[in-house]
Structure formats: C-alpha cells, structure tokens
Design a protein around this motif. Structure first.
Motif, PDB file in Angstrom:
ATOM      1  N   GLY A  28      16.086  -6.562  -1.106  1.00 35.18           N
ATOM      2  CA  GLY A  28      15.533  -5.387  -0.415  1.00 35.18           C
ATOM      3  C   GLY A  28      16.486  -4.798   0.616  1.00 35.18           C
ATOM      4  O   GLY A  28      16.114  -3.867   1.340  1.00 35.18           O
ATOM      5  N   ALA A  29      17.713  -5.339   0.691  1.00 40.40           N
ATOM      6  CA  ALA A  29      18.653  -4.854   1.716  1.00 40.40           C
ATOM      7  C   ALA A  29      19.189  -3.482   1.340  1.00 40.40           C
ATOM      8  O   ALA A  29      19.274  -3.135   0.159  1.00 40.40           O
ATOM      9  N   ARG A  68       6.581  -9.335  -4.539  1.00 46.16           N
ATOM     10  CA  ARG A  68       7.363 -10.150  -3.601  1.00 46.16           C
ATOM     11  C   ARG A  68       7.491  -9.443  -2.248  1.00 46.16           C
ATOM     12  O   ARG A  68       7.876  -8.258  -2.194  1.00 46.16           O
ATOM     13  N   PRO A  69       7.186 -10.118  -1.143  1.00 46.85           N
ATOM     14  CA  PRO A  69       7.338  -9.494   0.177  1.00 46.85           C
ATOM     15  C   PRO A  69       8.768  -8.984   0.370  1.00 46.85           C
ATOM     16  O   PRO A  69       9.729  -9.625  -0.060  1.00 46.85           O
ATOM     17  N   GLY A  70       8.879  -7.811   0.981  1.00 52.10           N
ATOM     18  CA  GLY A  70      10.201  -7.246   1.247  1.00 52.10           C
ATOM     19  C   GLY A  70      10.714  -6.358   0.129  1.00 52.10           C
ATOM     20  O   GLY A  70      11.801  -5.796   0.234  1.00 52.10           O
ATOM     21  N   SER A  71       9.938  -6.201  -0.951  1.00 53.35           N
ATOM     22  CA  SER A  71      10.439  -5.419  -2.085  1.00 53.35           C
ATOM     23  C   SER A  71      10.363  -3.915  -1.849  1.00 53.35           C
ATOM     24  O   SER A  71      11.123  -3.159  -2.453  1.00 53.35           O
ATOM     25  N   PHE A  72       9.428  -3.474  -1.000  1.00 56.19           N
ATOM     26  CA  PHE A  72       9.261  -2.033  -0.798  1.00 56.19           C
ATOM     27  C   PHE A  72       9.207  -1.703   0.699  1.00 56.19           C
ATOM     28  O   PHE A  72       8.653  -2.479   1.483  1.00 56.19           O
ATOM     29  N   PRO A  73       9.743  -0.544   1.072  1.00 56.67           N
ATOM     30  CA  PRO A  73       9.665  -0.152   2.486  1.00 56.67           C
ATOM     31  C   PRO A  73       8.252   0.318   2.849  1.00 56.67           C
ATOM     32  O   PRO A  73       7.469   0.675   1.967  1.00 56.67           O
ATOM     33  N   ILE A 108       0.843  -1.198   0.000  1.00 53.10           N
ATOM     34  CA  ILE A 108       0.000   0.000   0.000  1.00 53.10           C
ATOM     35  C   ILE A 108       0.887   1.261   0.000  1.00 53.10           C
ATOM     36  O   ILE A 108       0.500   2.298  -0.562  1.00 53.10           O
ATOM     37  N   SER A 109       2.083   1.164   0.567  1.00 47.99           N
ATOM     38  CA  SER A 109       3.012   2.302   0.525  1.00 47.99           C
ATOM     39  C   SER A 109       3.465   2.552  -0.908  1.00 47.99           C
ATOM     40  O   SER A 109       3.519   3.694  -1.371  1.00 47.99           O
ATOM     41  N   LYS A 110       3.788   1.478  -1.622  1.00 46.34           N
ATOM     42  CA  LYS A 110       4.195   1.628  -3.029  1.00 46.34           C
ATOM     43  C   LYS A 110       2.999   2.106  -3.866  1.00 46.34           C
ATOM     44  O   LYS A 110       3.141   2.963  -4.751  1.00 46.34           O
ATOM     45  N   ALA A 111       1.822   1.572  -3.560  1.00 45.70           N
ATOM     46  CA  ALA A 111       0.610   1.959  -4.299  1.00 45.70           C
ATOM     47  C   ALA A 111       0.330   3.444  -4.111  1.00 45.70           C
ATOM     48  O   ALA A 111      -0.113   4.128  -5.039  1.00 45.70           O
ATOM     49  N   ASP A 112       0.599   3.948  -2.897  1.00 44.22           N
ATOM     50  CA  ASP A 112       0.389   5.373  -2.622  1.00 44.22           C
ATOM     51  C   ASP A 112       1.254   6.229  -3.561  1.00 44.22           C
ATOM     52  O   ASP A 112       0.778   7.190  -4.167  1.00 44.22           O
ATOM     53  N   GLU A 113       2.517   5.808  -3.682  1.00 48.57           N
ATOM     54  CA  GLU A 113       3.449   6.541  -4.564  1.00 48.57           C
ATOM     55  C   GLU A 113       2.951   6.505  -6.021  1.00 48.57           C
ATOM     56  O   GLU A 113       2.912   7.530  -6.702  1.00 48.57           O
ATOM     57  N   LEU A 114       2.525   5.328  -6.471  1.00 50.80           N
ATOM     58  CA  LEU A 114       2.083   5.182  -7.868  1.00 50.80           C
ATOM     59  C   LEU A 114       0.775   5.942  -8.110  1.00 50.80           C
ATOM     60  O   LEU A 114       0.608   6.600  -9.142  1.00 50.80           O
ATOM     61  N   ALA A 115      -0.142   5.859  -7.138  1.00 49.35           N
ATOM     62  CA  ALA A 115      -1.438   6.535  -7.298  1.00 49.35           C
ATOM     63  C   ALA A 115      -1.249   8.046  -7.366  1.00 49.35           C
ATOM     64  O   ALA A 115      -1.947   8.738  -8.110  1.00 49.35           O
ATOM     65  N   THR A 116      -0.278   8.550  -6.587  1.00 42.92           N
ATOM     66  CA  THR A 116       0.004   9.993  -6.633  1.00 42.92           C
ATOM     67  C   THR A 116       0.479  10.381  -8.028  1.00 42.92           C
ATOM     68  O   THR A 116       0.010  11.356  -8.616  1.00 42.92           O
ATOM     69  N   LYS A 117       1.396   9.581  -8.584  1.00 46.80           N
ATOM     70  CA  LYS A 117       1.907   9.882  -9.932  1.00 46.80           C
ATOM     71  C   LYS A 117       0.803   9.787 -10.975  1.00 46.80           C
ATOM     72  O   LYS A 117       0.776  10.538 -11.942  1.00 46.80           O
ATOM     73  N   LEU A 118      -0.112   8.836 -10.774  1.00 50.80           N
ATOM     74  CA  LEU A 118      -1.180   8.626 -11.758  1.00 50.80           C
ATOM     75  C   LEU A 118      -2.376   9.560 -11.522  1.00 50.80           C
ATOM     76  O   LEU A 118      -3.329   9.549 -12.301  1.00 50.80           O
TER      77      LEU A 118
END
Ligand SMILES: Cc1cc2nc3c(=O)[nH]c(=O)nc-3n(C[C@H](O)[C@H](O)[C@H](O)COP(=O)(O)OP(=O)(O)OC[C@H]3O[C@@H](n4cnc5c(N)ncnc54)[C@H](O)[C@@H]3O)c2cc1C
Length: 323
Positions: free
Chosen positions: A283-284, A158-163, A23-33
């Motif tokens: 993701g490290a 994949r789990p761990g891909s985004f903070p 949902i954090s990554k989705a927030d970033e993408l939704a803002t751009k879109l």
C-alpha cells in the motif's frame, strides 16, 4: 442489484481504520454499480462513531447489544447472515482481520455466497467482481473472478490496501436495532486484548517511513538513521532481522509477520526485498531503495533505486537537508 454491505469493526470503543478504508473502496464500487451502500455496526453502544460517519453510507444499520461490546462470533454471524439474506447484496466486504477471518467463512457457509479472502485489490468487469489476493506471503498474486451467476460474494480485505476517502457524501439513513432478539448462546468467549506493544509510534499511520534492514550492520548505528528520519519528518521502521536481533522493538517491523504500511514515501535502507517484507509495503506510495547490491530484489518493487552504501547515502541526504 449492485448493492454493497460493509461490516464495520471497532476495538476498545473506537472505530477501526480498516473499516474506513473498506467503506471508501465500497463507495467507489457502489457508485460504479449504481448500487446502495449499507454499513453494519454491531456494538454495545455505537456512540463512538464519528459524527460524519453516516455520510459514508446510504444506510447505517446499528445493532446495539451488550454481546457486541467486543467481538462475539456466534452472535455476529447470526445477525449479519440474517441481514445478508434479507438484503441480498451484490458484494459483502469486511477486513481481513481476526474478526473478518472468523466471520467471512462462517457467512459464506450460512449464506452459500462465495468468498475471496485477504484481497489487496477489487475491480469490476461490468457487474462481475474480481479480486487480487496475495498467496504464499506475497510471493504470488492470484486473480479471482466470481461467477456471473453468483448471487453475491463476500470479500475480506487486507488492512492498508485502500486509502481513506475524505468523505463519501452519502445521506446515511440510520436504522437502529436494539437488543437483537434470539441471539444464540456464544460458542466462544472474549477474554481480553493482548497488546502486542503498540509502542510510542504507529508505523501504519506514518506518511514517511525510513526503514532499515540487516544492512544497517549494528544496533549502535541506528541512531544515525533516526536522525535522518527526524530531518525528513518521518518514522523509523524495519525488517524482521532487525527485530530478531533486538535492535528495534517489534512494533517497528514491516511485513507478513509485522505490519502492513501505507506511507506516501517508503525509504528502504539495506533491505534485500524478501517477499515477506515486500508484502507489507503493497500500500506504499513511492518506494525508494538504497542497497549496495545492484541485484537486490528490492529494486524490482522500487520506484527509485540507489546502488550505494546506506550510510554514505544517509550522510549525503542529511547534508542536503541541512543546507
Ligand atoms: C514465516 C516468515 C515470516 C517473515 N516475516 C517477515 C516480516 O514480516 N518482515 C520481514 O522483513 N521479514 C520477514 N521474514 C524474513 C524474510 O524472509 C527475510 O529474511 C528478511 O526480510 C530479510 O531482511 P533484510 O532485508 O533486512 O536482510 P537481508 O536479506 O540480509 O538483506 C540485507 C541487505 O542489505 C544490503 N546491505 C548490506 N550492507 C549494506 C550497506 N552498508 N548499504 C546498503 N545496503 C547494504 C545487502 O546487500 C542486502 O540486500 C519472514 C520470514 C519467514 C520465514
């Protein structure tokens, strides 16, 4: 146009970390879109959601039904595909988890939307969604681009891909659907979760991992590395041979058949860097490798490399830390 729908997972009445990452990554993408972000939660009672969770989405759809106390594939596919058909989101996101691996392909078939699975990155080219997937246990990276005329797309992440973002600042409108009607009879039955041994530590949550490979040589010397991890305020993880030899329990293992981790610092001691291992540290943050073989593949992914005996390195670091 540009809306994103995220399928939220829970286990044993608590929200799963992977859903916060997505949902954090989705927030970033939704803002751009410039699109709306909708989160969908299927649960018997969604009272396990943190109080600030709704601020992570523009709309939070909560479908409450006893069938969703655990994952009911048939009912979930029915409910989510209906929501997708009603809302026509630009992008649907869910975890590449046992739930998402079941649900993603089923939704793709039911809605006719294309699917990209096990993605470790998502970007936008205008409104076109592009993903990066790992193939063959991380040996190959494939870039996937959905067609411009696609009416939407589905991605399992994949789990761990985004903070996880601290907060998303969206004013979540709550839409509660109770006793979703006409759910089809289940084609499968949830029996129980088998604990793979979460153990005393959770390496997926550690900010600093001191990871040991076969180069540690013998079980008896692991204590020396534990001391180092303790001084650094970190946690010990390992490669698969260390588990296979019974030197550490399975819950310490990083990699394709272990866990994906996302520490700020990953210190790899005596690990060669096989792709099955390296796939787990995508993701490290900063990767520091210590290996006495200067040609070890781990140096290709390391930010800092030390060609040295791992115990000589560990002793020197302990001495510095002790000062
Ligand atoms: C289906 C499948 C799934 C797998 N899943 C995983 C997985 O999830 N995780 C995983 O880790 N592996 C996994 N593997 C195994 C993987 O292919 C490698 O065999 C494994 O990662 C190697 O572990 P290693 O680096 O500890 O050992 P090695 O490859 O033996 O490397 C040991 C390294 O230590 C160095 N070294 C030795 N002594 C010292 C010393 N004193 N000081 C400094 N350096 C030293 C050596 O130079 C060497 O580079 C999987 C394999 C398969 C087939």
């Amino acid at each position: 146009m540009g809306d994103i729908l995220v399928f939220v997972e829970h286990r044993s009445v608590s929200l799963r970390e992977v859903s916060l990452q997505i949902i954090s990554k989705a927030d970033e993408l939704a803002t751009k879109l410039a699109g709306r972000l909708t989160a969908v939660v299927l649960a018997a009672k969604a009272d396990f959601l943190p109080s600030d969770f709704s601020s992570r989405a523009d709309r939070l759809i909560v479908v409450e039904d006893e069938r969703f106390s655990d994952f009911d594939f048939t009912a979930a596919a029915e409910v989510i595909s209906k929501i997708i058909k009603e809302q026509s989101p630009h992008l649907v996101m869910m975890g590449h988890t046992p739930w998402g691996m079941d649900l993603g392909p089923a939704l793709s078939v039911r809605t006719g939307l294309p699917l990209s699975t096990d993605c470790v990155d998502i970007t936008l080219d205008g409104t076109r969604v592009k993903t990066v997937r790992q193939l063959y246990g991380g040996k190959l990276f494939a870039r996937v681009s959905f067609r411009d005329d696609s009416k939407g797309c589905i991605i399992t992440v994949r789990p761990g891909s985004f903070p996880v973002a601290a907060s998303c600042g969206r004013k979540g409108e709550l839409v509660r659907i109770e006793n979703a009607a006409n759910l089809p009879a289940s084609s499968s039955r949830f029996i129980e979760y088998l604990d793979t041994g979460a153990g005393e530590i959770d390496i997926t949550q550690a900010e600093l991992l001191v990871s040991i490979g076969r180069g540690v040589g013998e079980k008896e010397r692991i204590e020396e590395i534990r001391e180092l991890a303790g001084l650094l305020g970190g946690v010990v993880s390992c490669s698969r041979p260390v588990v296979d030899r019974g030197w550490l329990p399975k819950y310490h293992q990083v990699g394709t058949s272990g866990k994906s981790v996302k520490p700020k610092v990953y210190l790899a001691l005596g690990i060669s860097g096989a792709f099955q291992h390296v796939a787990g540290i995508a993701g490290a943050g900063t990767v520091i490798a210590v290996n006495k073989d200067k040609k070890a593949p781990i140096f290709r992914v390391a930010d800092y490399g030390v060609v040295e005996d791992l115990f000589a390195f560990s002793d020197a670091l302990k001495e510095e830390l002790g000062k």
